[in-house]
Design an enzyme around this catalytic site. Structure first.
Site, PDB file in Angstrom:
ATOM      1  N   GLY A 296       1.489  -6.844   7.495  1.00  0.00           N
ATOM      2  CA  GLY A 296       0.227  -6.300   7.974  1.00  0.00           C
ATOM      3  C   GLY A 296      -0.318  -5.261   7.018  1.00  0.00           C
ATOM      4  N   GLY A 298      -3.666  -3.604   6.750  1.00  0.00           N
ATOM      5  CA  GLY A 298      -5.025  -3.314   7.177  1.00  0.00           C
ATOM      6  C   GLY A 298      -5.584  -4.001   8.408  1.00  0.00           C
ATOM      7  N   CYS A 303      -7.076   1.152  12.030  1.00  0.00           N
ATOM      8  CA  CYS A 303      -6.761   1.248  10.612  1.00  0.00           C
ATOM      9  C   CYS A 303      -8.032   1.152   9.768  1.00  0.00           C
ATOM     10  CB  CYS A 303      -5.815   0.111  10.260  1.00  0.00           C
ATOM     11  SG  CYS A 303      -5.312   0.125   8.540  1.00  0.00           S
ATOM     12  N   GLY A 337      -0.084  -5.797  13.835  1.00  0.00           N
ATOM     13  CA  GLY A 337      -1.444  -5.265  13.832  1.00  0.00           C
ATOM     14  C   GLY A 337      -2.521  -6.308  14.048  1.00  0.00           C
ATOM     15  N   ARG A 399       4.040   7.616   6.502  1.00  0.00           N
ATOM     16  CA  ARG A 399       3.732   6.250   6.153  1.00  0.00           C
ATOM     17  C   ARG A 399       2.614   6.156   5.116  1.00  0.00           C
ATOM     18  NH1 ARG A 399       3.454   1.365   9.299  1.00  0.00           N
ATOM     19  NH2 ARG A 399       1.536   0.285   8.762  1.00  0.00           N
TER      20      ARG A 399
HETATM   21  P1  RVP Z   1      -3.048  -2.602  16.545  1.00  0.00           P
HETATM   22  O1  RVP Z   1      -2.069  -3.342  17.390  1.00  0.00           O
HETATM   23  O2  RVP Z   1      -4.164  -3.482  16.056  1.00  0.00           O
HETATM   24  O3  RVP Z   1      -3.569  -1.383  17.219  1.00  0.00           O
HETATM   25  O4  RVP Z   1      -2.276  -2.179  15.221  1.00  0.00           O
HETATM   26  C1  RVP Z   1      -1.110  -1.399  15.220  1.00  0.00           C
HETATM   27  C2  RVP Z   1      -0.579  -1.298  13.809  1.00  0.00           C
HETATM   28  O5  RVP Z   1      -1.514  -0.631  12.960  1.00  0.00           O
HETATM   29  C3  RVP Z   1       0.679  -0.485  13.642  1.00  0.00           C
HETATM   30  O6  RVP Z   1       1.843  -1.158  14.015  1.00  0.00           O
HETATM   31  C4  RVP Z   1       0.659  -0.163  12.155  1.00  0.00           C
HETATM   32  O7  RVP Z   1       1.153  -1.220  11.367  1.00  0.00           O
HETATM   33  C5  RVP Z   1      -0.808  -0.033  11.875  1.00  0.00           C
HETATM   34  N1  RVP Z   1      -1.229   1.360  11.752  1.00  0.00           N
HETATM   35  C6  RVP Z   1      -0.726   2.464  12.345  1.00  0.00           C
HETATM   36  N2  RVP Z   1      -1.441   3.516  11.926  1.00  0.00           N
HETATM   37  C7  RVP Z   1      -2.364   3.029  11.099  1.00  0.00           C
HETATM   38  C8  RVP Z   1      -3.349   3.785  10.366  1.00  0.00           C
HETATM   39  O8  RVP Z   1      -3.559   4.966  10.585  1.00  0.00           O
HETATM   40  N3  RVP Z   1      -4.033   3.129   9.444  1.00  0.00           N
HETATM   41  N4  RVP Z   1      -2.229   1.708  11.018  1.00  0.00           N
END
Ligand code: RVP
Length: 485
Positions: A296, A298, A303, A337, A399
């Site tokens: 995943g 993006g 995100c 994600g 992260r």
């Molecule tokens: P979603 O299920 O679409 O809400 O996505 C969750 C995922 O987004 C997380 O498991 C991680 O991989 C990712 N994530 C978490 N924080 C961020 C960010 O701040 N960009 N992205």
């Protein structure tokens, strides 16, 4: 220019599963799977390692339904270890000695009554200075109509014929003892000393969750995220009993991250899932040592990586590419994600994932951290990216941080948001897994490996996508598994 002779990459809304001949009834479709080489689940679902999603409460609830919670890393190592232990011990058959509420023979009835109420137990073994079990006192022993007075001593009111068992007692055996002797709790005694307690309540609770995801000792499974360079923390997580350690990195094709992940793999016993990646080239770099690969770059709902950096991979293509590589080495793949509906999860698995990870889907549940807020009469819960300013300021953005980043001027890759409040994890998961099973029914696959093998996609146009959602109607009653985006 050759530079622009570019391949196409697809995501959830670009494709649909081609319906196929089937004899599979959805509720018979077997959704058990592997999340990593040595950890099996009964539901192919993980919760995201985010500070508004997974702490021990959600991890316990999800594991009880067969999935895996992945604890976030926005807490210090000690707290993380305690959270792991909370999950591992949530369904323990034998309550450990240090957690057993005990009474003393010389306590008064009013005293012991208040103590039991305070501790939330309805009975307690009575022990002496050497921790020898003298009896058991329970709420039923101290009812006033039994002629017991407040100032009487525990030793006068307790039951002194105690049924005990050894530390290796099994659930069935303990239950038989309880029925035979009409008792509800059995002290575990070793070398003449109290060593734990088994209660009828804990046995019956365990029985309610016979699809729970458990380790070989019958305890719930739990995952935890660690920063890619934090070998020490990975060791702490391992010692605390984590089943899977997730290298938590937004771009695991960074070769420094891979070196460190390899070191972590060599250092600890728990499985190590490496991620996130989004291409076959990245998968090839990690597939020889990773116990699982997470995909995943993006797609997450909160995100902004793709907007801020211009980099990313549409998720269905990313999953399919990585899965092709991983399959050769028999390494499980997790699609992380972008999943909004159960159909997205079904597509991710059909594209080659063994399990899916969701953030926003679970952030609105009761078990997620954070409180319910009401805006214009609608209920929401807070949900933020781990690369958002808020999460990074409170220490969880490792992260997204550079290895040695110290200044406070972050370049965020996520936003802070709210997501509709939803109710319990169990009911959300019921919808999610039910949708996946129905997808398996449409494709004619009885198991997840068969589903990955058999599923075929068709490409969907914008018109086809519009057709797929409710259209030309006004929705009058909300469905539990659909709301318009
Ligand atoms: P979603 O299920 O679409 O809400 O996505 C969750 C995922 O987004 C997380 O498991 C991680 O991989 C990712 N994530 C978490 N924080 C961020 C960010 O701040 N960009 N992205």
């Amino acid at each position: 220019s050759e530079k622009l002779q570019v391949p196409e990459a697809l995501t959830f809304d670009d494709v649909l599963l081609r319906p196929k001949e089937s004899r599979v009834e959805p509720d018979e479709a077997d959704v058990s799977t592997r999340v990593s080489k040595n950890v099996e689940l009964n539901a192919p679902v993980l919760s995201a390692a985010m500070d508004t999603v997974t702490e021990s409460d959600l991890a316990i609830a999800l594991a009880r339904e067969g999935g895996l919670g992945v604890l976030h890393q926005n807490m210090d190592a000690e707290e993380m270890a305690a959270e792991i232990e909370r999950v591992k011990r949530a369904d323990e058959l034998v309550i450990r000695r240090e957690d057993v509420v005990t009474a003393r023979p010389e306590q008064t009835i009013s005293d012991v009554d208040a103590m039991m109420a305070h501790e939330g137990v309805s009975g307690a073994p009575v022990v002496d200075d050497d921790d020898e079990v003298l009896g058991i006192i329970s709420n039923t022993d101290i009812r006033p109509y039994l002629g017991v007075n407040e100032d009487d001593l525990v030793e006068e009111a307790m039951t002194d014929e105690v049924i005990t068992a050894g530390p290796d007692v099994e659930a069935r055996e303990a239950l038989d003892l309880m029925y035979d002797h009409k008792v509800e709790r059995i002290p575990i005694v070793e070398d003449g000393k109290l060593d734990g307690l088994v209660t009828m309540q804990s046995i019956l609770e365990r029985r309610e969750h016979d699809d729970a995801a458990r380790d070989e000792n019958g305890e719930l499974v739990v995952g935890v995220a660690v920063g890619p360079f934090d070998v020490e923390r990975a060791e702490t997580a391992d010692e605390a009993g984590a089943d899977v350690v997730f290298i938590d990195c937004a771009h695991a094709h960074n070769l420094n991250v891979i070196d460190s992940a390899r070191e972590i793999r060599e250092t600890i016993d728990a499985d190590v899932v490496v991620g996130n990646v989004g291409t076959k080239e990245a998968a090839e770099e990690v597939v020889d040592f990773a116990d699982g690969i997470k995909v995943g770059i993006g797609p997450g709902s909160i995100c902004t990586t793709r907007v801020v950096t211009g980099a990313g991979m549409p998720q269905i293509t990313a999953v399919a590419e990585v899965a092709d590589v991983a399959a050769e080495y028999d390494v499980p793949v997790i699609a992380d994600g972008g999943i909004r509906y159960s159909g997205d999860a079904a597509k991710a698995i059909a594209a080659g994932a063994d399990a899916v990870m969701l953030g926003s889907y679970f952030a609105g549940t009761d078990e997620a951290p954070g409180r319910v807020i009401t805006v214009d009469g609608k209920k929401y819960k807070q949900y933020r990216g781990m690369g958002s300013v808020g999460a990074m300021q409170s220490g969880g953005g490792e992260r997204y941080l550079k290895e040695e980043q110290e200044d406070e001027e972050f370049v965020p890759e996520g936003v802070e948001a709210a997501t509709p409040y939803k109710g319990s994890v169990a009911s959300e998961l019921h919808q999610l897994v039910g949708g996946i099973q129905s997808g398996m029914g449409y494709v004619g696959a009885e198991t997840i490996p068969a589903y990955k093998e058999r599923a075929e996609f068709v490409r969907v146009s914008q018109a086809g996508q519009t057709e797929g959602h409710p259209h030309d109607v006004m929705i009058t009653d909300e469905a539990p598994n659909y709301s318009p985006q």
